[in-house]
Design a protein around this motif. Structure first.
Motif, mmCIF file in Angstrom:
data_model
loop_
_atom_site.group_PDB
_atom_site.id
_atom_site.type_symbol
_atom_site.label_atom_id
_atom_site.label_comp_id
_atom_site.label_asym_id
_atom_site.label_seq_id
_atom_site.Cartn_x
_atom_site.Cartn_y
_atom_site.Cartn_z
ATOM 1 N N TRP A 120 51.020 3.109 19.709
ATOM 2 C CA TRP A 120 49.630 2.658 19.772
ATOM 3 C C TRP A 120 48.704 3.861 19.828
ATOM 4 O O TRP A 120 49.082 4.934 20.315
ATOM 5 C CB TRP A 120 49.409 1.812 21.021
ATOM 6 C CG TRP A 120 50.013 0.442 20.978
ATOM 7 C CD1 TRP A 120 51.344 0.130 20.888
ATOM 8 C CD2 TRP A 120 49.310 -0.805 21.034
ATOM 9 N NE1 TRP A 120 51.520 -1.225 20.879
ATOM 10 C CE2 TRP A 120 50.287 -1.828 20.972
ATOM 11 C CE3 TRP A 120 47.974 -1.153 21.137
ATOM 12 C CZ2 TRP A 120 49.951 -3.180 21.000
ATOM 13 C CZ3 TRP A 120 47.630 -2.506 21.182
ATOM 14 C CH2 TRP A 120 48.613 -3.500 21.106
ATOM 15 N N GLY A 121 47.485 3.662 19.352
ATOM 16 C CA GLY A 121 46.437 4.646 19.524
ATOM 17 C C GLY A 121 45.502 4.209 20.632
ATOM 18 O O GLY A 121 45.056 3.052 20.669
ATOM 19 N N LEU A 122 45.211 5.115 21.563
ATOM 20 C CA LEU A 122 44.278 4.854 22.655
ATOM 21 C C LEU A 122 43.066 5.764 22.488
ATOM 22 O O LEU A 122 43.214 6.938 22.142
ATOM 23 C CB LEU A 122 44.926 5.123 24.014
ATOM 24 C CG LEU A 122 46.319 4.571 24.290
ATOM 25 C CD1 LEU A 122 46.735 4.891 25.730
ATOM 26 C CD2 LEU A 122 46.398 3.089 24.023
ATOM 27 N N ALA A 127 40.292 3.935 27.648
ATOM 28 C CA ALA A 127 41.601 4.576 27.707
ATOM 29 C C ALA A 127 41.625 5.657 28.774
ATOM 30 O O ALA A 127 42.600 5.792 29.529
ATOM 31 C CB ALA A 127 41.946 5.170 26.344
ATOM 32 N N GLN A 128 40.544 6.423 28.848
ATOM 33 C CA GLN A 128 40.467 7.497 29.831
ATOM 34 C C GLN A 128 40.524 6.944 31.254
ATOM 35 O O GLN A 128 41.226 7.473 32.121
ATOM 36 C CB GLN A 128 39.182 8.298 29.614
ATOM 37 C CG GLN A 128 39.096 9.577 30.394
ATOM 38 C CD GLN A 128 37.952 10.451 29.930
ATOM 39 O OE1 GLN A 128 37.223 10.119 28.993
ATOM 40 N NE2 GLN A 128 37.768 11.577 30.586
ATOM 41 N N GLN A 129 39.804 5.848 31.478
ATOM 42 C CA GLN A 129 39.806 5.234 32.809
ATOM 43 C C GLN A 129 41.165 4.619 33.119
ATOM 44 O O GLN A 129 41.660 4.739 34.253
ATOM 45 C CB GLN A 129 38.712 4.171 32.888
ATOM 46 C CG GLN A 129 38.612 3.506 34.253
ATOM 47 C CD GLN A 129 37.458 2.506 34.315
ATOM 48 O OE1 GLN A 129 36.776 2.260 33.322
ATOM 49 N NE2 GLN A 129 37.243 1.925 35.481
ATOM 50 N N PRO A 154 43.757 15.990 19.904
ATOM 51 C CA PRO A 154 42.455 16.648 20.071
ATOM 52 C C PRO A 154 41.320 15.624 20.160
ATOM 53 O O PRO A 154 41.284 14.648 19.404
ATOM 54 C CB PRO A 154 42.331 17.498 18.797
ATOM 55 C CG PRO A 154 43.744 17.766 18.386
ATOM 56 C CD PRO A 154 44.504 16.521 18.732
ATOM 57 N N ASP A 155 40.408 15.826 21.113
ATOM 58 C CA ASP A 155 39.239 14.954 21.231
ATOM 59 C C ASP A 155 38.391 15.043 19.968
ATOM 60 O O ASP A 155 38.401 16.055 19.255
ATOM 61 C CB ASP A 155 38.380 15.356 22.435
ATOM 62 C CG ASP A 155 39.093 15.159 23.768
ATOM 63 O OD1 ASP A 155 40.232 14.656 23.765
ATOM 64 O OD2 ASP A 155 38.502 15.521 24.800
ATOM 65 N N ARG A 161 41.432 10.839 22.600
ATOM 66 C CA ARG A 161 42.391 10.125 21.751
ATOM 67 C C ARG A 161 43.806 10.414 22.244
ATOM 68 O O ARG A 161 44.124 11.553 22.568
ATOM 69 C CB ARG A 161 42.305 10.583 20.286
ATOM 70 C CG ARG A 161 40.997 10.321 19.583
ATOM 71 C CD ARG A 161 41.108 10.725 18.118
ATOM 72 N NE ARG A 161 41.588 12.102 17.969
ATOM 73 C CZ ARG A 161 42.425 12.511 17.005
ATOM 74 N NH1 ARG A 161 42.914 11.655 16.130
ATOM 75 N NH2 ARG A 161 42.783 13.783 16.935
ATOM 76 N N CYS A 162 44.643 9.384 22.258
ATOM 77 C CA CYS A 162 46.031 9.561 22.674
ATOM 78 C C CYS A 162 46.945 8.669 21.845
ATOM 79 O O CYS A 162 46.529 7.610 21.353
ATOM 80 C CB CYS A 162 46.222 9.191 24.150
ATOM 81 S SG CYS A 162 45.327 10.229 25.327
#
Length: 320
Positions: A120-122, A127-129, A154-155, A161-162
């Motif tokens: 998955w892409g976060l 996502a950060q929270q 990379p942001d 992004r993760c």
């Protein structure tokens, strides 16, 4: 009739709604497992993996003997040095897995498609929270969240992004849904090329800035195409580079780019393209450096006009 100006990242800021999780249907995963997994991958990929450890991922390319990228990976350890996952474009996974498997020979390394892992892409504040202190501090960091692993990419424009990789029967369901199109716009704006079927064997790594974003280690041992990649780096002239482009016309990977003053031959090729709303399109592309100051067009010298946008990282100006 004068065409309206193409949207830019400044004209089309990322929506506050760009926050959540999306299954990455256009990505796939290869698993490399065995006592010789690291040694084998070291001899095949453009980056150095042995020092990554459990907390670092590596961006890496897989090249042909001619130094052209067949595939690109985000690679990380799953459970120690004998178990690795390599995330790549889904449409290059089958031929890449087949080709890599041809060279395993007597090495204690088993390669397979990791169908038991969901990817998955976060992205964004949600996502950060949700990740909280489990969010890796820097790009390419890896952390474990219950039975899953999180790789920070990379942001982009300040947006986190993760990649989330976990058991196929689990999902980061606590997060709101994020559209695949929005994720792909972030991917384009990152300036990090993901090689897809339409561009496999199209680029030497430097043509898409691969070494500038950490995808090539020039001090590691040999790998397929290494001499070509090294020669491209040290001969003093890099005539092609990756660039961000924008237009209102639809774009797709593999499309050619033309310079108005040189209609007989292409000046570049689209590596990745995306649109969040179907109106304004953005692309990361390989372009002749000398053409970046000219009038670029999509598909032909008379095609839709393309505007060059700023990359999120610096490109050396004294290498052309």
């Amino acid at each position: 009739m004068t065409a309206a100006p193409a949207p830019t990242p400044e004209d089309t800021p990322l929506s506050p709604a760009l926050s959540g999780a999306v299954p990455l249907a256009d990505w796939g995963l290869i698993r490399a497992r065995g006592a010789d997994a690291v040694t084998f991958l070291q001899g095949q990929l453009t980056n150095e993996l042995a020092s990554a450890g459990a907390t670092q991922a590596r961006l890496a390319g897989y090249c042909s003997p001619k130094g052209r990228l067949l595939a690109s990976f985000v690679a990380w350890q799953v459970a120690g040095a004998e178990d690795w996952l390599l995330a790549c474009s889904a449409d290059v996974l089958p031929p890449t897995l087949k080709r890599l498997s041809m060279f395993v020979m007597r090495a204690q390394c088993k390669l397979s498609q990791a169908d038991d892992v969901a990817l998955w892409g976060l992205a964004g504040p949600a996502a950060q929270q949700w990740l909280g202190t489990d969010l890796p501090a820097q790009a390419w960091g890896v952390s474990r969240v219950k039975d899953a692993q999180v790789v920070r990419l990379p942001d982009v424009d300040g947006t986190v992004r993760c990649l989330w990789a976990g058991p196929a029967d689990q999902t980061p369901a606590q997060l709101p849904a994020l559209s695949l199109q929005a994720w792909q716009v972030l991917e384009v704006r990152s300036g990090v090329a993901r090689i897809v079927a339409a561009t496999s064997e199209a680029f030497v790594p430097q043509m898409v800035n691969f070494e500038l974003v950490g995808g090539v280690n020039f001090k590691k041992g040999c790998y397929p195409g290494q001499e070509v990649v090294a020669r491209s780096q040290y001969r003093g002239t890099l005539k092609r580079r990756g660039a961000l482009l924008a237009t209102q016309a639809p774009m797709q990977a593999g499309q050619e780019i033309f310079l108005a003053s040189e209609p007989e031959q292409p000046a570049g090729q689209i590596a990745l393209a995306a649109s969040a709303d179907g109106q304004g399109w953005e692309a990361f592309a390989e372009v002749k450096r000398a053409a970046l100051a000219g009038e670029l067009h999509l598909g032909s010298a008379q095609g839709p006009a393309l505007q060059v946008r700023a990359l999120p990282y610096a490109v050396p100006q004294d290498e052309a």
